[in-house]
Design a protein around this motif. Sequence first.
Motif, PDB file in Angstrom:
ATOM      1  N   TYR A   1     -25.647  19.939 143.608  1.00  0.00           N
ATOM      2  CA  TYR A   1     -26.774  19.905 142.658  1.00  0.00           C
ATOM      3  C   TYR A   1     -26.884  18.510 142.027  1.00  0.00           C
ATOM      4  O   TYR A   1     -27.989  17.977 141.869  1.00  0.00           O
ATOM      5  CB  TYR A   1     -26.579  20.960 141.587  1.00  0.00           C
ATOM      6  N   ILE A   2     -25.750  17.917 141.671  1.00  0.00           N
ATOM      7  CA  ILE A   2     -25.778  16.548 141.125  1.00  0.00           C
ATOM      8  C   ILE A   2     -26.286  15.569 142.187  1.00  0.00           C
ATOM      9  O   ILE A   2     -27.032  14.634 141.894  1.00  0.00           O
ATOM     10  CB  ILE A   2     -24.382  16.155 140.625  1.00  0.00           C
ATOM     11  N   ALA A   3     -25.878  15.780 143.461  1.00  0.00           N
ATOM     12  CA  ALA A   3     -26.374  14.930 144.553  1.00  0.00           C
ATOM     13  C   ALA A   3     -27.896  15.021 144.654  1.00  0.00           C
ATOM     14  O   ALA A   3     -28.587  14.022 144.892  1.00  0.00           O
ATOM     15  CB  ALA A   3     -25.727  15.344 145.872  1.00  0.00           C
ATOM     16  N   LEU A   4     -28.444  16.221 144.465  1.00  0.00           N
ATOM     17  CA  LEU A   4     -29.896  16.402 144.495  1.00  0.00           C
ATOM     18  C   LEU A   4     -30.563  15.582 143.400  1.00  0.00           C
ATOM     19  O   LEU A   4     -31.559  14.881 143.641  1.00  0.00           O
ATOM     20  CB  LEU A   4     -30.224  17.890 144.337  1.00  0.00           C
ATOM     21  N   LEU A   5     -30.017  15.642 142.176  1.00  0.00           N
ATOM     22  CA  LEU A   5     -30.598  14.880 141.065  1.00  0.00           C
ATOM     23  C   LEU A   5     -30.512  13.378 141.316  1.00  0.00           C
ATOM     24  O   LEU A   5     -31.454  12.628 141.025  1.00  0.00           O
ATOM     25  CB  LEU A   5     -29.887  15.243 139.762  1.00  0.00           C
ATOM     26  N   VAL A   6     -29.387  12.922 141.873  1.00  0.00           N
ATOM     27  CA  VAL A   6     -29.233  11.494 142.166  1.00  0.00           C
ATOM     28  C   VAL A   6     -30.245  11.043 143.211  1.00  0.00           C
ATOM     29  O   VAL A   6     -30.861   9.977 143.099  1.00  0.00           O
ATOM     30  CB  VAL A   6     -27.793  11.198 142.630  1.00  0.00           C
ATOM     31  N   GLU A   7     -30.450  11.866 144.245  1.00  0.00           N
ATOM     32  CA  GLU A   7     -31.423  11.524 145.284  1.00  0.00           C
ATOM     33  C   GLU A   7     -32.832  11.458 144.704  1.00  0.00           C
ATOM     34  O   GLU A   7     -33.597  10.536 145.013  1.00  0.00           O
ATOM     35  CB  GLU A   7     -31.361  12.561 146.411  1.00  0.00           C
ATOM     36  N   LEU A   8     -33.191  12.428 143.865  1.00  0.00           N
ATOM     37  CA  LEU A   8     -34.512  12.403 143.233  1.00  0.00           C
ATOM     38  C   LEU A   8     -34.641  11.200 142.298  1.00  0.00           C
ATOM     39  O   LEU A   8     -35.717  10.608 142.178  1.00  0.00           O
ATOM     40  CB  LEU A   8     -34.744  13.700 142.461  1.00  0.00           C
ATOM     41  N   GLY A   9     -33.538  10.828 141.646  1.00  0.00           N
ATOM     42  CA  GLY A   9     -33.570   9.640 140.797  1.00  0.00           C
ATOM     43  C   GLY A   9     -33.742   8.367 141.613  1.00  0.00           C
ATOM     44  O   GLY A   9     -34.497   7.470 141.224  1.00  0.00           O
ATOM     45  N   ASP A  10     -33.040   8.260 142.750  1.00  0.00           N
ATOM     46  CA  ASP A  10     -33.174   7.082 143.609  1.00  0.00           C
ATOM     47  C   ASP A  10     -34.589   6.950 144.168  1.00  0.00           C
ATOM     48  O   ASP A  10     -35.070   5.850 144.427  1.00  0.00           O
ATOM     49  CB  ASP A  10     -32.162   7.146 144.752  1.00  0.00           C
ATOM     50  N   ARG A  11     -35.254   8.095 144.360  1.00  0.00           N
ATOM     51  CA  ARG A  11     -36.633   8.074 144.856  1.00  0.00           C
ATOM     52  C   ARG A  11     -37.653   7.874 143.740  1.00  0.00           C
ATOM     53  O   ARG A  11     -38.852   7.946 143.965  1.00  0.00           O
ATOM     54  CB  ARG A  11     -36.940   9.380 145.593  1.00  0.00           C
ATOM     55  N   LYS A  12     -37.188   7.663 142.521  1.00  0.00           N
ATOM     56  CA  LYS A  12     -38.031   7.429 141.347  1.00  0.00           C
ATOM     57  C   LYS A  12     -38.895   8.644 141.016  1.00  0.00           C
ATOM     58  O   LYS A  12     -39.957   8.509 140.381  1.00  0.00           O
ATOM     59  CB  LYS A  12     -38.948   6.193 141.563  1.00  0.00           C
ATOM     60  N   ILE A  13     -38.452   9.834 141.407  1.00  0.00           N
ATOM     61  CA  ILE A  13     -39.192  11.053 141.084  1.00  0.00           C
ATOM     62  C   ILE A  13     -38.808  11.533 139.688  1.00  0.00           C
ATOM     63  O   ILE A  13     -39.642  12.044 138.939  1.00  0.00           O
ATOM     64  CB  ILE A  13     -38.920  12.145 142.142  1.00  0.00           C
ATOM     65  N   ILE A  14     -37.536  11.390 139.329  1.00  0.00           N
ATOM     66  CA  ILE A  14     -37.060  11.717 137.989  1.00  0.00           C
ATOM     67  C   ILE A  14     -36.299  10.517 137.441  1.00  0.00           C
ATOM     68  O   ILE A  14     -35.925   9.616 138.190  1.00  0.00           O
ATOM     69  CB  ILE A  14     -36.148  12.968 137.982  1.00  0.00           C
ATOM     70  N   SER A  15     -36.064  10.537 136.148  1.00  0.00           N
ATOM     71  CA  SER A  15     -35.297   9.469 135.496  1.00  0.00           C
ATOM     72  C   SER A  15     -33.958  10.036 135.048  1.00  0.00           C
ATOM     73  O   SER A  15     -33.921  10.998 134.262  1.00  0.00           O
ATOM     74  CB  SER A  15     -36.077   8.928 134.290  1.00  0.00           C
ATOM     75  N   LEU A  16     -32.868   9.490 135.553  1.00  0.00           N
ATOM     76  CA  LEU A  16     -31.530   9.987 135.226  1.00  0.00           C
ATOM     77  C   LEU A  16     -31.093   9.438 133.872  1.00  0.00           C
ATOM     78  O   LEU A  16     -31.105   8.224 133.650  1.00  0.00           O
ATOM     79  CB  LEU A  16     -30.528   9.577 136.313  1.00  0.00           C
ATOM     80  N   GLU A  17     -30.710  10.337 132.973  1.00  0.00           N
ATOM     81  CA  GLU A  17     -30.238   9.961 131.646  1.00  0.00           C
ATOM     82  C   GLU A  17     -29.007  10.793 131.307  1.00  0.00           C
ATOM     83  O   GLU A  17     -28.911  11.964 131.684  1.00  0.00           O
ATOM     84  CB  GLU A  17     -31.313  10.185 130.579  1.00  0.00           C
ATOM     85  N   GLN A  18     -28.075  10.180 130.571  1.00  0.00           N
ATOM     86  CA  GLN A  18     -26.825  10.858 130.229  1.00  0.00           C
ATOM     87  C   GLN A  18     -27.057  12.103 129.385  1.00  0.00           C
ATOM     88  O   GLN A  18     -26.366  13.111 129.532  1.00  0.00           O
ATOM     89  CB  GLN A  18     -25.898   9.888 129.485  1.00  0.00           C
ATOM     90  N   HIS A  19     -28.063  12.057 128.489  1.00  0.00           N
ATOM     91  CA  HIS A  19     -28.255  13.164 127.553  1.00  0.00           C
ATOM     92  C   HIS A  19     -29.052  14.317 128.150  1.00  0.00           C
ATOM     93  O   HIS A  19     -29.145  15.381 127.537  1.00  0.00           O
ATOM     94  CB  HIS A  19     -28.987  12.659 126.311  1.00  0.00           C
ATOM     95  N   LYS A  20     -29.634  14.156 129.326  1.00  0.00           N
ATOM     96  CA  LYS A  20     -30.508  15.182 129.876  1.00  0.00           C
ATOM     97  C   LYS A  20     -29.709  16.336 130.468  1.00  0.00           C
ATOM     98  O   LYS A  20     -28.647  16.151 131.049  1.00  0.00           O
ATOM     99  CB  LYS A  20     -31.427  14.587 130.957  1.00  0.00           C
ATOM    100  N   THR A  21     -30.264  17.540 130.337  1.00  0.00           N
ATOM    101  CA  THR A  21     -29.672  18.729 130.946  1.00  0.00           C
ATOM    102  C   THR A  21     -30.420  19.065 132.224  1.00  0.00           C
ATOM    103  O   THR A  21     -31.448  18.454 132.542  1.00  0.00           O
ATOM    104  CB  THR A  21     -29.743  19.927 129.985  1.00  0.00           C
ATOM    105  N   ASN A  22     -29.907  20.055 132.957  1.00  0.00           N
ATOM    106  CA  ASN A  22     -30.569  20.439 134.187  1.00  0.00           C
ATOM    107  C   ASN A  22     -31.975  20.970 133.921  1.00  0.00           C
ATOM    108  O   ASN A  22     -32.895  20.780 134.731  1.00  0.00           O
ATOM    109  CB  ASN A  22     -29.735  21.495 134.927  1.00  0.00           C
TER     110      ASN A  22
END
Length: 320
Positions: free
Chosen positions: A247-268
């Motif tokens: 699941y974390i890999a999915l978020l990282v991939e979406l972040g690398d594609r600029k679809i979402i913005s990865l932030e330390q404080h964000k929840t799923n």
Amino acid sequence: MPLGDYHIRLQRALLALTTLAQTDESDTGQAREARIRETTGAVRGALPQTETIELNHAVINADNSWLHTELDKYEQATPGNRADLLARMTERLQALEQRAGELEKANTAAGDKVAARQKLAEIMQRPEYVQGQKPPSALSRVWNELVKWLKDLLPKPKPLEPGSANLLTLLAQIFVILLGVGVLAYVAKMFAPRLFGRRSAKKKVKDRPRIVLGERLEPDQSALDLLNGAEALARRGELRAAIRQAYIALLVELGDRKIISLEQHKTNRDYLRSLRALEPLHSDVKLLTDSFERHWYGFVLATDADWNSFRDGYKQALRR
């Protein structure tokens, strides 16, 4: 249990409670109540009413019964009163987690003092410290030799009588000076790029690690690395941890594609909400989010079928 394990369980319980504050318009009332029961059950499982903590060979009795009482009140409260109850639980649990972290750091620092003193003693026994100063560097030695050579080339000053200097002597002196300047320029050309290049490399700021859902990721750690790690966990039978890492890999991939913005404080749920306008990607990620919450926060036993379904959903979501 050791203090470090208790600290980790406090962090998990806090992270699970933060998901209760997240709402999704697609959730029905029945689905939300089911998610609340799963989450509160996970918190109770992470922090039993009484626990025995070990710290420096001493035993500390932790009383978490207050949390179970507050969780009971939260489940029975009306939706309008739940926000205050959740804020009160979260604030008290955060203070407890911070205190546990301080105790853990103090315990680690105390254990490292002896090793640090031994290391310092070994360093101070090295020749450069025993002699009191460092030997000259290679560049300094080259410079000193060059200055000495130029001094030897220059003619020794002699007392001159009026009219004794001639043009040949003057030209010789000019030639020697120009030769010295040329040698200095050559040495500077050879050594300057290496010297200043090294300093520039040292000043180069390294990329900072990323933190996603409490997981610390190295700057060069990619989504593929995380997915391969999840596959390895699944082969060892650690299916619950495999689902979390995938699941974390999915978020990282979406972040690398600029679809979402990865932030330390964000929840799923924060990440899921940011995909609301991107159908059918939002629906695919919602299924994966529900599975992640059910098996990680809900402590539901994961099976091979659950892992295979999650992996297939991961691939489908990234094909969108």
